[in-house]
Design a protein around this motif. Structure first.
Motif, PDB file in Angstrom:
ATOM      1  N   ARG A  73       0.827  -1.220   0.000  1.00  0.00           N
ATOM      2  CA  ARG A  73       0.000   0.000   0.000  1.00  0.00           C
ATOM      3  C   ARG A  73       0.858   1.265   0.000  1.00  0.00           C
ATOM      4  O   ARG A  73       0.525   2.262   0.624  1.00  0.00           O
ATOM      5  CB  ARG A  73      -0.968   0.001   1.172  1.00  0.00           C
ATOM      6  CG  ARG A  73      -1.931  -1.146   1.165  1.00  0.00           C
ATOM      7  CD  ARG A  73      -2.992  -1.002   2.236  1.00  0.00           C
ATOM      8  NE  ARG A  73      -3.761  -2.209   2.406  1.00  0.00           N
ATOM      9  CZ  ARG A  73      -4.805  -2.557   1.652  1.00  0.00           C
ATOM     10  NH1 ARG A  73      -5.180  -1.791   0.670  1.00  0.00           N
ATOM     11  NH2 ARG A  73      -5.459  -3.670   1.900  1.00  0.00           N
ATOM     12  N   ASN A  74       1.993   1.165  -0.695  1.00  0.00           N
ATOM     13  CA  ASN A  74       2.914   2.295  -0.769  1.00  0.00           C
ATOM     14  C   ASN A  74       2.673   3.039  -2.081  1.00  0.00           C
ATOM     15  O   ASN A  74       3.035   2.568  -3.154  1.00  0.00           O
ATOM     16  CB  ASN A  74       4.361   1.802  -0.693  1.00  0.00           C
ATOM     17  CG  ASN A  74       5.347   2.940  -0.613  1.00  0.00           C
ATOM     18  OD1 ASN A  74       5.102   4.031  -1.105  1.00  0.00           O
ATOM     19  ND2 ASN A  74       6.487   2.681  -0.005  1.00  0.00           N
ATOM     20  N   THR A  75       2.041   4.181  -1.971  1.00  0.00           N
ATOM     21  CA  THR A  75       1.766   4.990  -3.156  1.00  0.00           C
ATOM     22  C   THR A  75       2.702   6.191  -3.250  1.00  0.00           C
ATOM     23  O   THR A  75       2.592   6.975  -4.182  1.00  0.00           O
ATOM     24  CB  THR A  75       0.304   5.485  -3.153  1.00  0.00           C
ATOM     25  OG1 THR A  75       0.081   6.236  -1.949  1.00  0.00           O
ATOM     26  CG2 THR A  75      -0.672   4.316  -3.224  1.00  0.00           C
ATOM     27  N   THR A  76       3.603   6.319  -2.292  1.00  0.00           N
ATOM     28  CA  THR A  76       4.477   7.496  -2.289  1.00  0.00           C
ATOM     29  C   THR A  76       5.840   7.256  -2.917  1.00  0.00           C
ATOM     30  O   THR A  76       6.444   8.190  -3.416  1.00  0.00           O
ATOM     31  CB  THR A  76       4.675   8.029  -0.855  1.00  0.00           C
ATOM     32  OG1 THR A  76       5.254   7.006  -0.047  1.00  0.00           O
ATOM     33  CG2 THR A  76       3.347   8.466  -0.257  1.00  0.00           C
ATOM     34  N   ALA A  97       0.649   0.286 -12.905  1.00  0.00           N
ATOM     35  CA  ALA A  97       1.228   0.059 -11.572  1.00  0.00           C
ATOM     36  C   ALA A  97       1.802   1.340 -10.971  1.00  0.00           C
ATOM     37  O   ALA A  97       2.353   1.313  -9.878  1.00  0.00           O
ATOM     38  CB  ALA A  97       2.324  -1.003 -11.659  1.00  0.00           C
ATOM     39  N   GLY A  98       1.682   2.448 -11.679  1.00  0.00           N
ATOM     40  CA  GLY A  98       2.143   3.718 -11.134  1.00  0.00           C
ATOM     41  C   GLY A  98       3.607   4.016 -11.360  1.00  0.00           C
ATOM     42  O   GLY A  98       4.203   4.805 -10.622  1.00  0.00           O
ATOM     43  N   ILE A  99       4.190   3.397 -12.367  1.00  0.00           N
ATOM     44  CA  ILE A  99       5.600   3.652 -12.672  1.00  0.00           C
ATOM     45  C   ILE A  99       5.735   5.046 -13.277  1.00  0.00           C
ATOM     46  O   ILE A  99       4.974   5.436 -14.159  1.00  0.00           O
ATOM     47  CB  ILE A  99       6.141   2.556 -13.604  1.00  0.00           C
ATOM     48  CG1 ILE A  99       6.218   1.253 -12.817  1.00  0.00           C
ATOM     49  CG2 ILE A  99       7.495   2.927 -14.179  1.00  0.00           C
ATOM     50  CD1 ILE A  99       6.503   0.034 -13.643  1.00  0.00           C
ATOM     51  N   LYS A 118      15.487  14.545  -8.228  1.00  0.00           N
ATOM     52  CA  LYS A 118      14.180  15.146  -7.969  1.00  0.00           C
ATOM     53  C   LYS A 118      13.217  14.111  -7.355  1.00  0.00           C
ATOM     54  O   LYS A 118      12.490  14.419  -6.403  1.00  0.00           O
ATOM     55  CB  LYS A 118      13.582  15.683  -9.271  1.00  0.00           C
ATOM     56  CG  LYS A 118      12.228  16.319  -9.115  1.00  0.00           C
ATOM     57  CD  LYS A 118      11.722  16.836 -10.440  1.00  0.00           C
ATOM     58  CE  LYS A 118      10.323  17.378 -10.298  1.00  0.00           C
ATOM     59  NZ  LYS A 118       9.757  17.784 -11.576  1.00  0.00           N
ATOM     60  N   LEU A 119      13.239  12.888  -7.865  1.00  0.00           N
ATOM     61  CA  LEU A 119      12.326  11.855  -7.403  1.00  0.00           C
ATOM     62  C   LEU A 119      12.766  11.209  -6.095  1.00  0.00           C
ATOM     63  O   LEU A 119      11.982  10.538  -5.434  1.00  0.00           O
ATOM     64  CB  LEU A 119      12.152  10.769  -8.470  1.00  0.00           C
ATOM     65  CG  LEU A 119      11.442  11.215  -9.747  1.00  0.00           C
ATOM     66  CD1 LEU A 119      11.449  10.085 -10.769  1.00  0.00           C
ATOM     67  CD2 LEU A 119      10.016  11.676  -9.470  1.00  0.00           C
ATOM     68  N   ALA A 120      14.021  11.424  -5.695  1.00  0.00           N
ATOM     69  CA  ALA A 120      14.547  10.776  -4.494  1.00  0.00           C
ATOM     70  C   ALA A 120      14.416  11.638  -3.246  1.00  0.00           C
ATOM     71  O   ALA A 120      14.913  11.275  -2.187  1.00  0.00           O
ATOM     72  CB  ALA A 120      16.010  10.401  -4.705  1.00  0.00           C
TER      73      ALA A 120
END
Length: 121
Positions: A73-76, A97-99, A118-120
């Motif tokens: 349930r990790n959407t972040t 899958a939210g990639i 930026k994403l990290a």
């Protein structure tokens, strides 16, 4: 605590990506397949970005991404695929899958370092 998790069954690719990211000031950990990646993500909630291959033994990268979103349930956490795969059906599955991104190997760190940073965070 790691900012980035690199998941690849090839030790050569895994080491190349990890070494590049570390040289650019990022904290990195690695996993040898999707199952190992899920275990590392469960153990380290500070991971903000997963960079994963698709084709791996035990659990492929797309299945791992689906389990990150579903079971964990990790959407972040942000997920980017780094793979030789370029099929539209796999990309669609990844998108579902939210990639966040799909990078075709070979790895060119200079081309993606700004995005990874930026994403990290």
């Amino acid at each position: 605590m790691a900012q980035i998790l690199v998941v690849d069954d090839s030790s050569t690719v895994r080491n190349e990506v990890c070494d590049f990211l570390k040289a650019n000031g990022l904290t990195v950990t690695s996993a040898v397949d999707g199952k190992d990646g899920l275990d590392k993500l469960r153990a380290d909630p500070s991971i903000k970005l997963v960079v994963s291959d698709v084709n791996m033994p035990n659990m492929d990268g797309l299945t791992m991404a689906e389990k990150i979103r579903g079971e964990l349930r990790n959407t972040t956490v942000n997920i980017i695929m780094l793979t030789t795969e370029n099929s539209p059906s796999m990309k669609e599955r990844g998108k579902a899958a939210g990639i966040k991104g799909w990078i075709v190997k070979p790895f060119s760190g200079a081309a993606v370092i700004a995005t990874f940073k930026k994403l990290a965070v």
